[in-house]
Design an enzyme around this catalytic site. Structure first.
Site, short mmCIF file in Angstrom:
data_model
loop_
_atom_site.label_atom_id
_atom_site.label_comp_id
_atom_site.label_asym_id
_atom_site.label_seq_id
_atom_site.Cartn_x
_atom_site.Cartn_y
_atom_site.Cartn_z
N GLY A 12 0.80 -1.23 0.00
CA GLY A 12 0.00 0.00 0.00
C GLY A 12 0.82 1.27 0.00
O GLY A 12 0.37 2.30 0.48
N SER A 13 2.03 1.21 -0.57
CA SER A 13 2.82 2.45 -0.57
C SER A 13 2.21 3.49 -1.52
O SER A 13 2.25 4.69 -1.23
CB SER A 13 4.29 2.18 -0.89
N ASN A 14 1.62 3.04 -2.63
CA ASN A 14 0.92 4.00 -3.50
C ASN A 14 -0.32 4.55 -2.80
O ASN A 14 -0.64 5.74 -2.91
CB ASN A 14 0.53 3.35 -4.82
N LEU A 90 -4.29 -7.07 -7.24
CA LEU A 90 -3.85 -8.19 -8.07
C LEU A 90 -4.97 -9.11 -8.57
O LEU A 90 -4.69 -10.18 -9.10
CB LEU A 90 -2.79 -9.01 -7.33
N ILE A 93 -10.76 -6.99 -12.20
CA ILE A 93 -11.95 -6.21 -11.82
C ILE A 93 -13.13 -6.76 -12.61
O ILE A 93 -13.08 -6.84 -13.85
CB ILE A 93 -11.74 -4.71 -12.13
N ASN A 107 -5.57 2.76 -12.99
CA ASN A 107 -4.60 1.77 -12.52
C ASN A 107 -3.19 2.31 -12.72
O ASN A 107 -2.95 3.11 -13.62
CB ASN A 107 -4.76 0.47 -13.33
N HIS A 109 0.75 0.86 -13.31
CA HIS A 109 1.49 -0.35 -13.68
C HIS A 109 2.97 0.00 -13.73
O HIS A 109 3.34 1.04 -14.28
CB HIS A 109 0.99 -0.86 -15.04
N ASP A 150 -4.45 -4.23 -18.53
CA ASP A 150 -3.35 -3.28 -18.82
C ASP A 150 -3.43 -2.64 -20.20
O ASP A 150 -2.40 -2.24 -20.76
CB ASP A 150 -1.98 -3.99 -18.67
N GLU A 179 6.34 6.35 -9.10
CA GLU A 179 4.91 6.05 -8.97
C GLU A 179 4.27 6.96 -7.92
O GLU A 179 3.19 7.52 -8.12
CB GLU A 179 4.71 4.58 -8.56
#
Ligand code: GRF
Length: 196
Positions: A12-14, A90, A93, A107, A109, A150, A179
């Site tokens: 969860g760093s983003n 991961l 959806i 998203n 990537h 993607d 990011e």
């Protein structure tokens, strides 16, 4: 003000960079919930530390995929989600969610899509493939989510150099720094373009 619901499967760093952008006033939005697909992940700890409601939902816990889709949609509606932010999520959806939130799911990537995207390209595997191919640059991509993995329209990319002795972990860390800078900024810009 728009309501964001974040989906995460990992550290969860983003997610944290989005929380920070909201807190600092750089992202004019409310985070109304976190969807996680498993327990005991860093993203949940971060949500709890910031009083963000969490729902753990995984398609594998449901006998019927349609039940999973319905529970997920009901949760998103009850959190009044205007936009869904995938931050290291991961699982695929569901189509019903993509149709209800068409153009409103973003998203991130960790490669320069369309390179190293699609099924099987996630996490450290992406960076390993970049190094094995001998590429001298990589980066991250933010895109709108469509039915195809993607493949949705690209909103932004940030390049980073691949250095001669990089391990996949070195490269992942260098990409992740970018990011964290790029995602909150692009979410903020994108929200401003939404009319409803
Ligand atoms: C990031 O590299 C992101 O690009 C990818 O998954 C990773 C999530 O990392 N989709 P974190 O959980 O935000 O630290």
């Amino acid at each position: 003000m728009k309501n964001l619901v974040v989906f995460a499967s990992g550290s969860g760093s983003n997610f944290q960079s989005i929380i920070d952008a909201v807190t600092n006033g750089n992202l004019n939005a409310r985070i109304t919930g976190l969807i996680a697909n498993k327990y005991n992940i860093g993203a949940i700890t971060k949500a709890e530390a910031n009083d963000i409601p969490v729902r753990v939902l995984s398609d594998i816990d449901f006998d019927l995929y349609s039940d999973y889709e319905n529970v997920l949609l009901t949760q998103l509606r009850s959190w009044k989600a205007d936009i869904v932010i995938l931050a290291g999520y991961l699982r695929k959806i569901p189509g019903a969610v993509i149709s209800e939130y068409e153009g409103k799911i973003l998203n991130i990537h960790p490669s320069l899509l369309p390179k190293y995207g699609g099924k099987g390209f996630y996490g450290i595997k992406v960076h390993k493939a970049v190094i094995e191919a001998g590429d001298t640059e990589s980066g991250c991509t933010i895109h709108i989510v469509s039915e195809e993995y993607d493949k949705g329209p690209i909103l932004a990319q940030q390049k980073v150099s691949v250095l001669p002795n990089d391990t996949p972990e070195d490269l992942a860390a260098r990409v992740l720094v970018q990011e964290h800078l790029l995602y909150p900024k692009i979410i903020a810009n994108y929200i401003n373009t939404l009319t409803n």
